[in-house]
Every structure is written in C-alpha cells, then in structure tokens.
Write a protein that holds these residues in place. Structure first.
Motif, PDB file in Angstrom:
ATOM      1  N   ILE A 271     -55.547  16.160 -12.911  1.00 53.32           N
ATOM      2  CA  ILE A 271     -55.518  16.818 -14.038  1.00 53.32           C
ATOM      3  C   ILE A 271     -55.145  18.021 -14.063  1.00 53.32           C
ATOM      4  O   ILE A 271     -54.591  18.477 -14.994  1.00 53.32           O
ATOM      5  N   ILE A 272     -55.780  18.627 -13.076  1.00 51.84           N
ATOM      6  CA  ILE A 272     -55.482  20.107 -13.140  1.00 51.84           C
ATOM      7  C   ILE A 272     -53.896  20.486 -12.813  1.00 51.84           C
ATOM      8  O   ILE A 272     -53.409  21.287 -13.606  1.00 51.84           O
TER       9      ILE A 272
ATOM     10  N   THR B 158     -70.900  19.102 -13.818  1.00 50.53           N
ATOM     11  CA  THR B 158     -69.746  19.238 -13.095  1.00 50.53           C
ATOM     12  C   THR B 158     -68.460  18.794 -14.308  1.00 50.53           C
ATOM     13  O   THR B 158     -67.429  19.662 -14.016  1.00 50.53           O
ATOM     14  N   PRO B 159     -68.416  17.708 -14.715  1.00 48.58           N
ATOM     15  CA  PRO B 159     -67.209  17.473 -15.503  1.00 48.58           C
ATOM     16  C   PRO B 159     -66.978  18.445 -16.314  1.00 48.58           C
ATOM     17  O   PRO B 159     -65.697  18.611 -16.640  1.00 48.58           O
TER      18      PRO B 159
ATOM     19  N   LEU C 117     -63.482  20.365 -16.513  1.00 49.94           N
ATOM     20  CA  LEU C 117     -62.615  20.442 -17.651  1.00 49.94           C
ATOM     21  C   LEU C 117     -62.253  21.858 -18.087  1.00 49.94           C
ATOM     22  O   LEU C 117     -60.957  21.944 -18.538  1.00 49.94           O
ATOM     23  N   ALA C 118     -63.266  22.695 -18.138  1.00 49.79           N
ATOM     24  CA  ALA C 118     -62.970  24.048 -18.486  1.00 49.79           C
ATOM     25  C   ALA C 118     -62.020  24.598 -17.543  1.00 49.79           C
ATOM     26  O   ALA C 118     -61.090  25.271 -17.862  1.00 49.79           O
ATOM     27  N   ALA C 119     -61.891  24.266 -16.272  1.00 55.74           N
ATOM     28  CA  ALA C 119     -61.103  24.803 -15.198  1.00 55.74           C
ATOM     29  C   ALA C 119     -59.659  24.277 -15.518  1.00 55.74           C
ATOM     30  O   ALA C 119     -58.820  24.978 -15.475  1.00 55.74           O
TER      31      ALA C 119
ATOM     32  N   GLY D  35     -53.232  29.280 -18.247  1.00 51.95           N
ATOM     33  CA  GLY D  35     -52.622  30.243 -17.365  1.00 51.95           C
ATOM     34  C   GLY D  35     -51.082  29.797 -17.422  1.00 51.95           C
ATOM     35  O   GLY D  35     -50.230  30.543 -17.454  1.00 51.95           O
ATOM     36  N   GLY D  36     -50.900  28.532 -17.176  1.00 56.01           N
ATOM     37  CA  GLY D  36     -49.576  27.962 -17.409  1.00 56.01           C
ATOM     38  C   GLY D  36     -48.896  28.370 -18.613  1.00 56.01           C
ATOM     39  O   GLY D  36     -47.367  28.793 -18.527  1.00 56.01           O
ATOM     40  N   TYR D  37     -49.306  28.201 -19.641  1.00 53.82           N
ATOM     41  CA  TYR D  37     -48.844  28.535 -20.992  1.00 53.82           C
ATOM     42  C   TYR D  37     -48.332  30.042 -20.958  1.00 53.82           C
ATOM     43  O   TYR D  37     -47.144  30.401 -21.276  1.00 53.82           O
TER      44      TYR D  37
END
Lengths: 421, 393
Positions: free
Chosen positions: A95-96, A153-154, A158-160, A167-169
C-alpha cells in the motif's frame, strides 16, 4: 488544428454589463419547484411523506438498529480475506509503495495540466472547493472504514501511507518536464515492486488473497491485461485481410453474447481440460483473471474500434504521405488520437469490470462479496440474519468506488471535449 | 530523374516474397492455420484429458435421470437431464421476457421523472438511479433475497396488502383466471382483436385521404371492448380476476411467485430499469430543444408535446442502446444461480454436481445463451429498421 479557437486575449465583460443575478425567495422556490402545476402539487404531497418515512427508516437502521459489530470484528477479513495474518506487513508495504507512485503520478499530471492550461492562456487556479468535492467520496469511504477500526496500528499505518502519497505528490510537482518520461517507469516499477513484496521472498500465494484486495487486484489486473489484447483485436477487426477480420469479429461477438458468469464457469471447470496432460493447472485466481481478461478484451476491442472509426481518413492519408510504415502510422498517429477519444468509455468499462469481479464469489473465490457471505456463517453470527449489515457494507464500498470513478470520468470527458480539438 | 525511372520501369511482377497480393494471401493462410491448429490442440487436449479421467465424451448422458428436483416446476428427480435443461431454458426465457417488459415500463417512467419540473420527483429518480447502478447486480440480488424477501414473516402471519400477499414462502399477486371451457370466448376475443386492427387501419387510411381525425384507438378499442364484453356476459363470465386470499396457512387464488423467482425478477427489473432510465433521459435530452420550443409555439400542451413531438424522436435514438440492455438483462438472468432460482446456469451447475460431464453441459449452456442473445439482437435490429427514417442510408 486549433485555428478557430478562442483568441488569446479574452473579452471580459465589465461589472455593469454582467447580467443581474436572479434571487428567489425560499417561498418562491417552493412554489416554482414543488407546486408549479396541479399534478406536481399532487406528486409532492404524495411523495414527501413517503420519502420522509424511507429516510427515517434508513437512518434509524444505520444509526440505531443495525448490528455493525459483524463488520467491526471482521474488518481485516473484509479487507484481505484469508491472507495469513503474520504476513500483513506485506500488504501495508505494498500500500505504501502504491501510495508513493500514485502520489507521484498525480503530482506530475497536475503540474503538466497546469502548464498546458498556462500555455493556452487559461487562468490555472486551484479551486479548493472543487478539490474537496472531488475527494469527498474517497474521504467518505475512508471515514466509513476508520469507524470500524479498533486498534491504533492500522490508523498509524494508514496515516503513514497518506503521508508518503502526499510526499510523492510534492515530488511529482517538483519534477521538471524533461524528466517526466521517467514517471511511467516509476509507476510500472511501483506496481511490480508491490507485487513482488506481496508474493516473492516467502510471500503469499494468490490463492490466499481475498477481500477488497482481491477485488481490486482482479479489476486492475483484468483491465491492464485486457487493454493491449483489446487494441490488437480492434486492429484485427479493422484489418483489410478478411480472414483476420472475420476471426476477430467471431471472437468479439462470441464473448459478448455470453454472460460473464458462464465464462467464469468455463474457466473454472473447462480450462484445466484444455491444457496438455501433465501441464500444471493455474490456480483458481489465475483462471478467474484469465477469464476476466478474455471477457474484457472483447469489450475493450469494441470501444477502441469506435475510437479508430472516429479518426478522419485524412489522418491515415497524411501519415501515409509522410511515408510512415503501417505500424508506425498506427503507433504514432492513429492510436494516440483514437485512444484519447475513448478514455471515458474505457473508464466505464473499468467500472463495470470492478462491479463484475463480484461474480468470482460464485466460483468459490473469497472476494469482497465472498467475505460478506462468509461472515454471516461464522458461529457467533450464524442464523441471526445479519445479511443486511454485511451486504450493505460491501455495497457501500462498491458504490463509492463506481460512483467516484464515473464522476471523474465525466469530468475528464468535459475536459477532453473542451479544448484540444 | 523520375521520368527516367518511369521509362525504364517494366511491367514484370515483383518476386513473390515482395508481391503484396501473394503476401496477403500467405498471411491469411498462416493466420487461419495457426487459429485452426490452436483450436485443434485445445479440442484434442479436451478429449484426451476427459478420457484420462474416465469421463464420457458423448451426449448420451442427456437421457439419464437427473437425480435432483427443481423448485417451482413439475420437474421430478426421475426426469432426464435433457428435460432439466429445457426447464432451465424455459425459466430463463420467462424471467427475461417479464423482466424486459417491466424494466422498460419502469425505466421509461423514471427516465421521464428525472427530467420532471418537480424538484422532489427529479431528486428521487436521480437518487434511485445513482444508488442502484453503482452497485453490482449480484450484491443487489443477494440483498433482496437474503435481507428482504427471506426476512418476510412466515405464511401464518403473512402481510396481506390489498390483494398482494407477502410471506417468506412466496409472493402472491392478483391474476386472471381462465375457466376450463373458455375456448369459444378466446376465439371471439381473437376475432374481435382482428376486427379492431382492421377498423384501425381503415380509419388511418381515411385520415391519410381526407385529414378527418382518425381516433383509431377509440374506434378499435371500443369495438374490441364491446364485442368482448358482450361475449363475456353471454358466455357466463369465463375469465375473471382472482385475488389471493390468506386462510390460515393456505393461500388460494392469485398467482404465486416463489421467493427466488420474485427476488430475481424484482432485482433484474429494478436494476436494469436504472440503465434504461439513463438511456431514456439521454435520448430525450438529445432531441433538439427547438423541437420543444416549436411545439410550445404551436400551442401544444405538455402531454401533447411529449406524445407527438419529443418521445417519437427520442424513441428512435433510444432503441439501439435499449436493445443492448435487453440482451444484458437476459444474460444477467444467469445470476439466478446465486439465489437458487433454477434457470439455465443453475440447472447446468446442478447437473455437473451430480457427476455429469462438465464440458458438454457447459457447451450446451453457452449455445443456449448465444441463441438467446442472437435472437434478441435480430429482433432489436428489425425494430430499429422499422423505426429508422425512411430513405436514410
């Protein structure tokens, strides 16, 4: 091509020239929109209490009587099915990675479209209300999922993932135009990388994938594989050689005349018989993917054929006059225009594939709908009639996905139709 | 330079490996040979695999006893597999025909409602369409079957709703009851229908010739109703409506739909109606606005504008895509499998689970679905050609 387009300095009316804005009082609005004729008044009077009652019952069910604990307990099942719980880090890793490349892609395209808009002299401001409206369905889905999450944890992961996507954007916005072509490679590498993380190095076989993850995998994999095949079949359908044309046509008509579920059955039960003796039979998930590919390719071929037919003959003649060989003519001149014309139709096909993947439940795969059916048979929920809760939950996910994509495709359609040609 | 070359060009043909005509034929021959080889290999693998597993490769199994029963039909487990498939085909066709009729009616109403001047009606229609068409049909069918119809009260305390009885054993609707000895009455009705059509045609001819209002519906319908009504009264009321009446645990009269059939029909109709509604809306919007304005200028009423100006033109636009949706509906009826309605696919599935050979059964099933699709598309093409503008193309 755009010689008839808008002049560069646009005419902007003065404030005094603009038409007066019309204001209607609420009372007037009601009279105009609800009671303008006798039959409309009648309809309003009959419908209003009915609608009110239905909304009341629906809200009461969602917020009071529904027993959502069946979703809460099974949220992981809904997301990944029978995926081994010890390997869940792989899913998060994938997902990341996907978040990163999707963010990157969005960043690059947003900068590119802003640049085109600036070059054309259109004011390129970011309308935040539009962004909010476009993102609303995705946020709604996120909220609906987060409500059922019980541990921290999820949420953190998810926030990460969202942070990585952001960051990619930003990185994508920063990439200068001359390096833009690397983006395609980055996206493909990201997809391949996430697949490797999921399945290789002691990873998890496709047979254990399930839930929403399987649904998305089948839909994305199906359309990605069907796209090149569909283009080839479409070209075959338009070929000058009758043999190729007839065979392509038979393929398209045969597939389109059959229900997908019948084809899935064929892939499930007959495909193993069609392989040479001793040849390893592909797993059930792969067989489903192959059928989805064969099915979708026929529809993609018809869509692409429409695009090819929309290209004026002069384009072919111009390419030939330039001395391009046939395949270069297709690749450089015809297909780019033809495919751009059919992007909305292709999105529509993807939406219907996304919905159709739910049929794999009937060939014993545990996709999103498969999970919804199985959780009601768990010992603690058996025979309690919680079908409504589980089915509504998955239909909400399907609904948000399809609705969001169809909205975006409508926007794209408007944008494509606006300038350019 | 070019002139010089033209002079030296001779009319000899290029060598065969550069002759386009030869290359074309060669390419097609190679392509067909490859396709044929692939098909032959697949067929060969199929037969050899089946023999290796000891399965029969002929169609004799169609005569064997089925060994299962089908709900909602006379079919018993001692009838043959072939008969079972026919029952499945019949069920598929029945649900498709009713589905197409009802979905068209609802779709047209909702499509027009989406363009209503009444805000509430417009929003309700939009909510219905958007809510349903973005969800997979199978999810909707399962919801209807598992979460709605199966949760209905038991037959002992069924809901009796003005002629409709709902319970989890079945749904009962008012129906027409035809007495045993009503052949004469039906014959008279048929004759009256023919007469009505003839009168209608005569009236239309007269209208074409003189311009006198034809009132063909009034004339034809009046004649039919008059003759049929007199015959019905004289012959001792051979046809009558029946209402289902609940009596303890029994329901008498009316028409019984099994829960499975009801769920499939209702699901298909409500779901496909949203697609038809979108087509209807799009087609109405595609009629140029000038047509509406012209009819307003002529002083036609809202109803007349729709009936005589907008709808006939919209119909012509709507027919081809609607035909596609009809075919989709017929194909989607295969989802009856998911809710235990014995249509073609479910019967095939049941037969396979009884140990009958899957390849032949699936082949037969696919041929039947193909036949239905082809038949429907032929039918729609015929209608389309009739509606098309005369002289166009």
């Amino acid at each position: 091509m755009s010689d008839t387009n808008v002049p560069t300095s646009e005419y902007r009316p003065q404030a005094s020239e603009q038409p007066p804005t019309r204001t209607t009082s609420p009372r007037e609005w009601v009279r105009l929109n609800l009671f303008n004729t006798w039959y409309n008044s009648l309809l309003t009077v009959v419908l209003a209490p009915l609608v009110g009652y239905v909304i009341y019952r629906a809200l009461r069910f969602v917020f009071v009587t529904a027993r959502w604990e069946i979703i809460e307990v099974n949220l992981t099942n809904f997301m990944v099915g029978t995926f081994p719980r010890g390997e869940l880090w792989r899913v998060w890793g994938a997902i990341i990675i996907l978040g990163l490349v999707i963010g990157l892609g969005l960043g690059v395209t947003s900068r590119a479209s802003a640049e085109t808009a600036r070059a054309r002299g259109v004011a390129a401001g970011t309308s935040w209300s539009l962004v909010a409206r476009r993102a609303a369905p995705a946020l709604l889905l996120l909220v609906a999922l987060v409500v059922f999450v019980r541990t921290a944890t999820p949420l953190l992961l998810l926030a990460a993932a969202l942070a990585v996507a952001a960051g990619g954007y930003v990185a994508g916005r920063w990439i200068p135009p001359q390096h833009r072509r690397w983006m395609h490679i980055a996206v493909v590498a990201g997809l391949a990388g996430s697949y490797v993380v999921m399945t290789q190095f002691g990873g998890v076989n496709l047979a254990h994938w399930g839930g929403l993850m399987l649904t998305v995998f089948l839909a994305v994999g199906g359309i990605a594989l069907a796209f090149p095949v569909g283009i080839i079949v479409a070209l075959g359908r338009r070929s000058k050689l009758p043999a190729i044309r007839v065979v392509s046509m038979l393929y398209i008509e045969l597939i389109r005349g059959l229900p997908l579920i019948a084809l899935l059955y064929m892939g499930w039960l007959i495909l193993p018989f069609l392989l040479p003796i001793g040849f390893p039979t592909p797993g059930r998930t792969w067989r489903a993917l192959i059928v989805l590919l064969v099915f979708t390719a026929a529809y993609v071929a018809e869509i692409v054929r429409g695009g090819l037919q929309s290209i004026p003959k002069g384009q072919y003649e111009a390419a030939q006059a330039l001395g391009l060989p046939a395949w270069k003519m297709m690749r450089l001149v015809i297909l780019p225009q033809a495919l751009r014309n059919v992007i909305p139709a292709l999105v529509g096909q993807f939406i219907s594939l996304f919905k159709d993947t739910s049929l794999v439940l009937l060939i014993a795969l545990t996709d999103l709908l498969g999970v919804a059916r199985r959780v009601t048979q768990q010992p603690e929920f058996l025979g309690q009639g919680l079908h409504a809760e589980s089915l509504l939950f998955v239909s909400f996910i399907y609904w948000v996905g399809s609705y969001w994509m169809s909205r975006e495709s409508q926007r794209m359609e408007q944008r494509l139709g606006l300038g350019e040609r | 330079m070019s002139e010089e070359r033209q002079v030296t060009t001779t009319r000899t043909r290029p060598p065969p490996w550069r002759d386009e005509r030869v290359l074309r034929i060669a390419a097609q021959v190679i392509f067909l040979a490859a396709v044929a080889a692939l098909l032959w290999a697949l067929g060969n693998n199929l037969v050899r695999n089946m023999q290796a597993q000891g399965m029969r490769t002929d169609f004799g199994f169609l005569e064997q006893n089925a060994g299962f029963t089908l709900t909602g039909s006379e079919f018993s487990s001692r009838d043959s597999i072939g008969d079972a498939l026919l029952v499945g085909l019949q069920n598929t066709i029945t649900v498709s025909i009713w589905g197409i009729l009802l979905a068209t009616v609802i779709g047209v109403i909702v499509g027009i409602a989406r363009l209503s001047t009444n805000w509430l009606v417009r929003k309700c229609a939009a909510a219905y369409v958007e809510a349903l068409r973005n969800v997979p049909l199978i999810v909707f069918l399962m919801f209807l079957y598992l979460a709605v119809l199966q949760q209905l009260p038991r037959i002992s305390d069924a809901i009796d709703f003005g002629g409709f009885v709902f319970s989890n054993r079945g749904l009962y609707t008012p129906w027409i009851e035809v007495a045993e000895d009503s052949g004469l009455f039906l014959a008279i009705c048929a004759a009256a229908a023919v007469l009505a059509v003839v009168v209608g045609v005569v009236r239309t001819r007269r209208f074409d010739a003189t311009g006198e209002p034809h009132h063909r519906v009034l004339w034809g319908g009046g004649i039919f109703l008059l003759i049929a009504g007199v015959a019905w009264a004289l012959l001792g009321r051979p046809v009558s409506g029946t209402l289902p009446t609940l009596d303890g645990r029994n329901v008498s009269g009316g028409y019984e739909l099994s829960v499975e059939y009801g769920a499939l029909l209702l699901g298909l109709v409500l779901y496909m109606a949203t697609f038809i509604a979108e087509i209807v809306r799009g087609s109405i919007l595609a009629v140029p606005k000038g047509q509406s304005e012209a009819s307003n200028a002529l002083g036609l009423s809202g109803f007349q504008r729709y009936r005589y100006i907008v709808l006939p033109q919209a119909l012509r636009i709507a027919v081809p895509p609607t035909g596609n949706e009809f075919i989709n509906l017929a194909k989607n009826s295969a989802l009856g499998l998911a809710i235990a309605f014995p249509e073609l696919l479910r019967v095939t599935r049941l037969s396979i689970s009884q140990g009958q050979p899957a390849p032949q059964l699936i082949g037969i099933m696919m041929l039947m679905y193909l036949a239905i699709s082809l038949l429907l598309s032929l039918l729609m093409n015929m209608i389309n050609r009739r509606l098309g503008l005369k002289g166009a193309q």
